[in-house]
Write a protein that holds these residues in place. Structure first.
Motif, PDB file in Angstrom:
ATOM      1  N   TYR A   1       4.787  -9.552   7.843  1.00 31.38           N
ATOM      2  CA  TYR A   1       5.110  -8.847   6.613  1.00 31.38           C
ATOM      3  C   TYR A   1       6.407  -9.302   5.964  1.00 31.38           C
ATOM      4  O   TYR A   1       6.647  -9.024   4.805  1.00 31.38           O
ATOM      5  N   ASP A   2       7.243  -9.978   6.703  1.00 32.36           N
ATOM      6  CA  ASP A   2       8.542 -10.403   6.186  1.00 32.36           C
ATOM      7  C   ASP A   2       8.607 -11.928   6.183  1.00 32.36           C
ATOM      8  O   ASP A   2       9.051 -12.547   7.141  1.00 32.36           O
TER       9      ASP A   2
ATOM     10  N   ILE B   1       6.388  -8.028  12.548  1.00 30.31           N
ATOM     11  CA  ILE B   1       7.398  -8.114  11.490  1.00 30.31           C
ATOM     12  C   ILE B   1       7.231  -9.400  10.693  1.00 30.31           C
ATOM     13  O   ILE B   1       7.297  -9.402   9.466  1.00 30.31           O
TER      14      ILE B   1
ATOM     15  N   SER C   1      10.504 -13.923   4.489  1.00 32.22           N
ATOM     16  CA  SER C   1      11.851 -14.510   4.485  1.00 32.22           C
ATOM     17  C   SER C   1      12.378 -14.648   5.913  1.00 32.22           C
ATOM     18  O   SER C   1      13.024 -15.641   6.244  1.00 32.22           O
TER      19      SER C   1
END
Length: 88
Positions: free
Chosen positions: A76-77, A73, A79
């Motif tokens: 790809y993320d 995760i 933030s």
């Protein structure tokens, strides 16, 4: 109760993975293995002769799986990655 205590122990030890990935979800996905492991670890319990290591291996395997999911995760993320960095 054991799953709740595991999560609480992880939080108190500074492992916040449960904020991002549900240990309950992973356990539910592997519930047959979960119950089989509980049963194997309970054999001989009344005689104080049970083997806790199948349970420990299961829990550690679950924690590793959750961290691998978190790693994917975070790739790809960005933030969430920044939130995790700022939290520590």
């Amino acid at each position: 109760m054991a799953r709740l205590l595991t999560l609480l122990t992880l939080y108190h030890s500074g492992f916040e993975v449960g904020r991002y990935i549900s240990l309950e979800k992973v356990t539910e996905e592997r519930k047959e293995s979960y119950y089989e492991t509980q049963q194997r670890s309970s054999i001989g319990w009344h005689e104080n002769n049970n083997d806790i290591f199948p349970w420990i291996n299961y829990i550690l395997g679950t924690i590793v799986k959750v961290y691998k999911e978190l790693e994917i995760i975070l790739q790809y993320d960005k933030s969430m990655y920044m939130e995790l960095l700022n939290y520590q």
